[in-house]
Design an enzyme around this catalytic site. Sequence first.
Site, PDB file in Angstrom:
ATOM      1  CD  GLU A  34      -1.070  -8.425  -2.758  1.00 17.02           C
ATOM      2  OE1 GLU A  34      -0.644  -7.532  -1.989  1.00 17.02           O
ATOM      3  OE2 GLU A  34      -1.765  -8.184  -3.747  1.00 17.02           O
ATOM      4  CG  HIS A  35       2.102 -12.011   1.087  1.00 16.43           C
ATOM      5  ND1 HIS A  35       2.128 -11.733   2.434  1.00 16.43           N
ATOM      6  CD2 HIS A  35       0.807 -12.241   0.776  1.00 16.43           C
ATOM      7  CE1 HIS A  35       0.891 -11.810   2.926  1.00 16.43           C
ATOM      8  NE2 HIS A  35       0.069 -12.105   1.940  1.00 16.43           N
ATOM      9  N   GLY A 122     -11.004   0.262   5.415  1.00 16.93           N
ATOM     10  CA  GLY A 122     -10.928  -1.114   5.869  1.00 16.93           C
ATOM     11  C   GLY A 122     -11.230  -2.150   4.801  1.00 16.93           C
ATOM     12  CB  SER A 123     -12.435  -2.070   1.349  1.00 17.66           C
ATOM     13  OG  SER A 123     -13.682  -1.776   1.865  1.00 17.66           O
ATOM     14  CG  ASP A 172      -0.513   0.560   1.340  1.00 17.98           C
ATOM     15  OD1 ASP A 172      -0.241  -0.147   0.354  1.00 17.98           O
ATOM     16  OD2 ASP A 172      -1.041   0.113   2.383  1.00 17.98           O
ATOM     17  CE1 TYR A 221       2.185  -8.795   5.880  1.00 15.06           C
ATOM     18  CE2 TYR A 221       3.143  -8.429   8.054  1.00 15.06           C
ATOM     19  CZ  TYR A 221       3.070  -8.112   6.714  1.00 15.06           C
ATOM     20  OH  TYR A 221       3.884  -7.125   6.208  1.00 15.06           O
TER      21      TYR A 221
HETATM   22  P1  ADP Z   1      -7.365   0.481   4.925  1.00 15.22           P
HETATM   23  O1  ADP Z   1      -6.129   1.316   4.944  1.00 15.22           O
HETATM   24  O2  ADP Z   1      -7.192  -0.765   4.155  1.00 15.22           O
HETATM   25  O3  ADP Z   1      -8.571   1.237   4.460  1.00 15.22           O
HETATM   26  P2  ADP Z   1      -6.872   0.513   7.736  1.00 15.22           P
HETATM   27  O4  ADP Z   1      -7.432  -0.240   8.873  1.00 15.22           O
HETATM   28  O5  ADP Z   1      -5.398   0.485   7.532  1.00 15.22           O
HETATM   29  O6  ADP Z   1      -7.658   0.052   6.425  1.00 15.22           O
HETATM   30  O7  ADP Z   1      -7.266   2.050   7.879  1.00 15.22           O
HETATM   31  C1  ADP Z   1      -8.595   2.436   8.163  1.00 15.22           C
HETATM   32  C2  ADP Z   1      -8.583   3.442   9.305  1.00 15.22           C
HETATM   33  O8  ADP Z   1      -8.041   4.697   8.835  1.00 15.22           O
HETATM   34  C3  ADP Z   1      -9.966   3.806   9.795  1.00 15.22           C
HETATM   35  O9  ADP Z   1     -10.419   2.876  10.757  1.00 15.22           O
HETATM   36  C4  ADP Z   1      -9.715   5.187  10.411  1.00 15.22           C
HETATM   37  O10 ADP Z   1      -9.111   5.083  11.680  1.00 15.22           O
HETATM   38  C5  ADP Z   1      -8.700   5.789   9.452  1.00 15.22           C
HETATM   39  N1  ADP Z   1      -9.416   6.540   8.413  1.00 15.22           N
HETATM   40  C6  ADP Z   1      -9.569   6.200   7.125  1.00 15.22           C
HETATM   41  N2  ADP Z   1     -10.298   7.125   6.461  1.00 15.22           N
HETATM   42  C7  ADP Z   1     -10.617   8.085   7.362  1.00 15.22           C
HETATM   43  C8  ADP Z   1     -11.375   9.326   7.322  1.00 15.22           C
HETATM   44  N3  ADP Z   1     -11.967   9.743   6.199  1.00 15.22           N
HETATM   45  N4  ADP Z   1     -11.482  10.049   8.473  1.00 15.22           N
HETATM   46  C9  ADP Z   1     -10.895   9.628   9.603  1.00 15.22           C
HETATM   47  N5  ADP Z   1     -10.189   8.477   9.701  1.00 15.22           N
HETATM   48  C10 ADP Z   1     -10.046   7.712   8.621  1.00 15.22           C
HETATM   49 MG    MG Z   2      -4.252   0.690   5.821  1.00 14.30          MG
END
Ligand code: ADP
Ligand code: MG
Length: 390
Positions: A34-35, A122-123, A172, A221
């Site tokens: 991490e990091h 977003g998790s 990722d 960050y």
């Molecule tokens: P993480 O990559 O950790 O889940 P992020 O903020 O980087 O969080 O990405 C989440 C964003 O990606 C969502 O807010 C949306 O804009 C986009 N996204 C993720 N899954 C979907 C989906 N199934 N349909 C449309 N957009 C999506």
């Molecule tokens: Mg992301």
Amino acid sequence: MFELSTLYAAFERYFGHPPTRIARAPGRVNLIGEHTDYNDGFVFPMALDRATYVAARPRADRIVRVFSVKFREEDQFNLDQIVRDEQRQWVNYIRGVAKGLLARDLPLRGADLLIDSDVPAGSGLSSSAALEVAVGYTFQLLNNINLLGEELALLAQGAEHSFVGVKCGIMDQLIAALGEAGHALLIDCRDLSYRPVPIPAHVRVVVCDSGVRHRLAGSEYNQRRAGCEEAVRLLKPVLGKIQALRDVRLTDLAEYGHLLPPDLLPLARHVVSENERTLAAADALAAGDVVKMGQLMVESHHSLRDDYRVSVPELDTLVELALAAPGCYGSRMTGGGFGGSTVSLVAADRVDEFVAAMIAGYAIRTGRTMQPLVCTAGAGVSCVYASEEE
Ligand code: ADP
Ligand code: MG
């Protein structure tokens, strides 16, 4: 398990004709490292058995229509004039990928796309990279384009940088493109070389979302990143040709650590020790030594908490609860920190007890409800359906 027939039917209902291809790309969790990515170091992520799916059919014109099941919303754009959308962020991931392919002089046809996912957004499980890579691969399938996994990952990262405006590393997208079922991937962030490492069948990886997201994560960050660069600058005169903290050893810090101001020495110590732990973890897992792997995960958490200072009390609580729960070999915060999730390595035959203990423990300690995700290592991007017709 995601139902392909449901996705197929949803596409047919929405667009009035069936899809010709369905592609999927997985979310991921980083087991350790991490990091380290922006310090040219090592990361050790695993692709999840959860993915983002794109059902698709080519069109005769230059229009791309995209329906997101998650947002219950359609986006439409023309391949000849792709611009960012300032209102809706989700459409930029798709537009950015299409634009990146065109910028590489690859021929694209219009398409109807329907997107659904069982990666929580977003998790910290990188639903964004899953989306970019799945969409990039779908365009490849529809247009008979051949891109190597690394190129697809760079295309996806480019879309996130330029269209979404998030300066993410490459981890990722690489794991979404190149992950292997049953394996984690040791990635060298300097040259993007990688090594698949089998995950023993008798363990599960459990992700627990703290439910906490801190607003300051971005600026904290950037501050850590700048600190690492400053440490390299200060160590260069005595260590010679170092480009990044990746090139520094713990013995170097023991000898020359006094050259760093008191706030930078722990930062450098985390990165240097984390790189060593990550390499050791890959070897431990390859040897089937899950006890050792678990210990390294706990050391990583302590280093992130005490030296890099990116943990929060809720993440510390989750790790503490995990280590006291049945069947747990090790646990740590995963992702950038200031909220987000923990990752734990758990004996497969104790995982139900582990999950129950985590739900109850976290509720008692914080008053928050939390649903752990039990994961196995899924495959990287793939085509899961192709019709006979073109
Ligand atoms: P993480 O990559 O950790 O889940 P992020 O903020 O980087 O969080 O990405 C989440 C964003 O990606 C969502 O807010 C949306 O804009 C986009 N996204 C993720 N899954 C979907 C989906 N199934 N349909 C449309 N957009 C999506
Ligand atoms: Mg992301």
